[in-house]
Design an enzyme around this catalytic site. Structure first.
Site, PDB file in Angstrom:
ATOM      1  N   ARG A  88       0.825  -1.212   0.000  1.00  0.00           N
ATOM      2  CA  ARG A  88       0.000   0.000   0.000  1.00  0.00           C
ATOM      3  C   ARG A  88       0.863   1.267   0.000  1.00  0.00           C
ATOM      4  O   ARG A  88       0.417   2.340  -0.378  1.00  0.00           O
ATOM      5  CB  ARG A  88      -0.990  -0.016   1.176  1.00  0.00           C
ATOM      6  CG  ARG A  88      -1.949   1.152   1.186  1.00  0.00           C
ATOM      7  CD  ARG A  88      -3.274   0.899   1.932  1.00  0.00           C
ATOM      8  NE  ARG A  88      -3.155   0.043   3.087  1.00  0.00           N
ATOM      9  CZ  ARG A  88      -2.577   0.380   4.245  1.00  0.00           C
ATOM     10  NH1 ARG A  88      -2.071   1.592   4.400  1.00  0.00           N
ATOM     11  NH2 ARG A  88      -2.508  -0.482   5.244  1.00  0.00           N
ATOM     12  N   TYR A 115     -15.012  16.766 -16.593  1.00  0.00           N
ATOM     13  CA  TYR A 115     -15.471  15.376 -16.445  1.00  0.00           C
ATOM     14  C   TYR A 115     -16.479  15.286 -15.297  1.00  0.00           C
ATOM     15  O   TYR A 115     -16.193  15.743 -14.198  1.00  0.00           O
ATOM     16  CB  TYR A 115     -14.269  14.459 -16.193  1.00  0.00           C
ATOM     17  CG  TYR A 115     -14.668  13.014 -16.005  1.00  0.00           C
ATOM     18  CD1 TYR A 115     -15.163  12.275 -17.074  1.00  0.00           C
ATOM     19  CD2 TYR A 115     -14.593  12.403 -14.761  1.00  0.00           C
ATOM     20  CE1 TYR A 115     -15.558  10.959 -16.903  1.00  0.00           C
ATOM     21  CE2 TYR A 115     -14.980  11.086 -14.584  1.00  0.00           C
ATOM     22  CZ  TYR A 115     -15.458  10.372 -15.660  1.00  0.00           C
ATOM     23  OH  TYR A 115     -15.854   9.070 -15.486  1.00  0.00           O
ATOM     24  N   ASP A 164      -6.405  18.208 -16.456  1.00  0.00           N
ATOM     25  CA  ASP A 164      -6.775  16.840 -16.810  1.00  0.00           C
ATOM     26  C   ASP A 164      -6.485  16.688 -18.305  1.00  0.00           C
ATOM     27  O   ASP A 164      -7.185  17.244 -19.152  1.00  0.00           O
ATOM     28  CB  ASP A 164      -8.262  16.601 -16.492  1.00  0.00           C
ATOM     29  CG  ASP A 164      -8.711  15.171 -16.775  1.00  0.00           C
ATOM     30  OD1 ASP A 164      -8.043  14.466 -17.549  1.00  0.00           O
ATOM     31  OD2 ASP A 164      -9.751  14.756 -16.221  1.00  0.00           O
ATOM     32  N   LYS A 178      -7.769   5.162 -19.907  1.00  0.00           N
ATOM     33  CA  LYS A 178      -8.127   5.490 -21.282  1.00  0.00           C
ATOM     34  C   LYS A 178      -6.920   5.254 -22.202  1.00  0.00           C
ATOM     35  O   LYS A 178      -6.498   4.135 -22.360  1.00  0.00           O
ATOM     36  CB  LYS A 178      -8.655   6.923 -21.341  1.00  0.00           C
ATOM     37  CG  LYS A 178      -9.656   7.260 -20.201  1.00  0.00           C
ATOM     38  CD  LYS A 178     -10.946   6.476 -20.290  1.00  0.00           C
ATOM     39  CE  LYS A 178     -11.885   6.665 -19.088  1.00  0.00           C
ATOM     40  NZ  LYS A 178     -12.218   8.033 -18.721  1.00  0.00           N
TER      41      LYS A 178
HETATM   42  C1  LIG Z   1     -12.571   8.629 -17.533  1.00  0.00           C
HETATM   43  C2  LIG Z   1     -12.110   9.969 -17.150  1.00  0.00           C
HETATM   44  C3  LIG Z   1     -11.752  10.260 -15.830  1.00  0.00           C
HETATM   45  C4  LIG Z   1     -11.930   9.261 -14.709  1.00  0.00           C
HETATM   46  O1  LIG Z   1     -11.130   8.119 -14.835  1.00  0.00           O
HETATM   47  P1  LIG Z   1     -11.568   6.744 -14.141  1.00  0.00           P
HETATM   48  O2  LIG Z   1     -10.403   5.843 -14.306  1.00  0.00           O
HETATM   49  O3  LIG Z   1     -12.812   6.279 -14.837  1.00  0.00           O
HETATM   50  O4  LIG Z   1     -11.847   7.057 -12.691  1.00  0.00           O
HETATM   51  C5  LIG Z   1     -11.262  11.518 -15.560  1.00  0.00           C
HETATM   52  N1  LIG Z   1     -11.138  12.463 -16.523  1.00  0.00           N
HETATM   53  C6  LIG Z   1     -11.477  12.220 -17.790  1.00  0.00           C
HETATM   54  C7  LIG Z   1     -11.326  13.298 -18.804  1.00  0.00           C
HETATM   55  C8  LIG Z   1     -11.980  10.973 -18.155  1.00  0.00           C
HETATM   56  O5  LIG Z   1     -12.343  10.751 -19.429  1.00  0.00           O
END
Ligand SMILES: *Cc1c(COP(=O)(O)O)cnc(C)c1O
Length: 372
Positions: A47, A99, A171, A196
């Site tokens: 952890r 998001y 982001d 992603k």
């Molecule tokens: C999917 C996404 C997130 C969140 O990611 P998770 O792994 O699903 O928690 C944050 N920002 C953007 C732009 C996203 O497309």
């Protein structure tokens, strides 16, 4: 060194124990320490950290041009850890097309954390200036944004944040480090939903924060991760490390396919509007050209008529799969409002598309038969 090369070599040191070229996955949850608790190998308990995760973090820092990186169980966990490190009474400014999960964190948890927030349209920098308060600690932006592909000027936001004594977090999930370099444009922190494009194959969930400076905030967020426990697993770390190796090639193809699909959709009479920063008519095209090397594989479009017509299109696609998430090799499409639920501000006829790596002729043929 060029980014394409760094993506291949960062964190790829040959395993000193065996000479293995592919990195080992260390699944051990615990590591031998000395009788007085000394940590001779740098690892004690999973952890806290582990060797596979450490490799990935070193690689991400190198790729993004930062001094430190931390990975988490998901993109939301990464963002939550950052926000939870803010002192009480902090004020955060968010873009209106952020998001939806982060807007949900703001509305559900900021009050409990004694923080406050303002949602503005960051396409207009003046609206950000007007929203500044003496306790504004963070400008939270996302570009291109999910799901409207809005483009926000990173350098302009960095200047506003720093003049106000605040931090800028970007982001960069849609762009990845291949298409956009937020730290070089003045951002303090970059967030990626590695679930992603960085993973890239719809088979791993992870989030990452990359920090321009290795300062006290990094220590605090590391401690937050250790104690609240939203850690990444060794196997997921290994998968994302593997994903980085092909990221530059994949983003080239995603961008070529994304542009071709966007241009084609923009010519179709059944389509009301296409949101893709690579189109000359996109309101953020000029800024995107300045801060992105190419425009990626994400786009959204509105179907003429309304939601019923949009659902008709979604029901007829064959090669595209109706599914949420994005950034993988296969093409996905979704009626975005349905994923965000009742409070969604997304136009109800909007289909969000993650353009994959298939042959462009096949993708367009599928959309053509689906538009009818
Ligand atoms: C999917 C996404 C997130 C969140 O990611 P998770 O792994 O699903 O928690 C944050 N920002 C953007 C732009 C996203 O497309």
């Amino acid at each position: 060194m060029k980014l394409e090369t760094t993506l291949i070599h960062a964190g790829s040191e040959v395993d000193p124990a065996t000479g293995a070229i592919a990195p080992p996955i260390h699944l051990s949850t615990t590591f031998e320490h000395g009788p007085a608790g000394e940590i001779p190998h740098g690892f004690s308990y999973i952890r806290v950290n582990n060797p596979t995760q450490a490799r990935l973090e070193a690689a991400l820092a190198a790729v993004e041009g930062g001094e430190a990186a931390l990975v988490f169980a998901s993109g939301l966990a990464a963002g939550a850890a950052y926000l939870q490190s803010l002192p009480p009474d902090s004020h955060v400014i968010l873009h209106k097309d952020t998001y939806f999960g982060f807007r949900e964190i703001a509305s559900m948890f900021f009050g409990k954390w004694s923080c406050e927030y303002t949602i503005v349209d960051m396409k207009d920098p003046l609206s950000v200036r007007h929203a500044l308060l003496p306790n504004t600690r963070v400008i939270w932006m996302e570009t291109p944004s999910n799901p409207l592909l809005e483009v926000i000027d990173i350098a302009a936001m960095a200047q506003i944040a720093h003049n106000a004594g605040a931090q800028l977090i970007v982001d960069g999930t849609f762009a990845t480090p291949v298409l956009q370099r937020p730290l070089a444009l003045g951002a303090d922190v970059v967030l990626h939903a590695a679930t992603k494009y960085l993973g890239g194959h719809s088979d791993v969930q992870m989030g990452a924060l990359v920090f321009g400076k290795h300062d006290k905030a990094v220590q605090e967020i590391t401690h937050n991760r250790t104690i609240l426990g939203a850690v990444a697993s060794p196997f997921n770390s290994w998968l994302v490390l593997r994903g980085l190796r092909t990221l530059a090639c994949r983003m080239d193809r995603h961008s070529a396919n994304g542009l071709a699909v966007a241009q084609w959709l923009a010519r179709q009479s059944q389509v009301e509007r296409v949101h893709y920063p690579g189109l000359a008519q996109h309101p953020g095209h000029e800024i995107a050209q300045r801060q992105m090397s190419s425009f990626g594989g994400m786009l959204s479009f509105q179907v003429k008529g309304g939601q019923e017509q949009a659902i008709d299109v979604a029901s007829r696609v064959k090669l595209f799969t109706n599914a949420t998430s994005l950034g993988s090799v296969e093409s996905l499409l979704e009626l975005r409002a349905s994923s965000e639920g009742p409070g969604s501000a997304v136009p109800d006829n909007l289909l969000r598309v993650s353009v994959g790596l298939e042959a462009i002729e096949d993708l367009i043929a599928d959309l053509q038969q689906a538009l009818g």
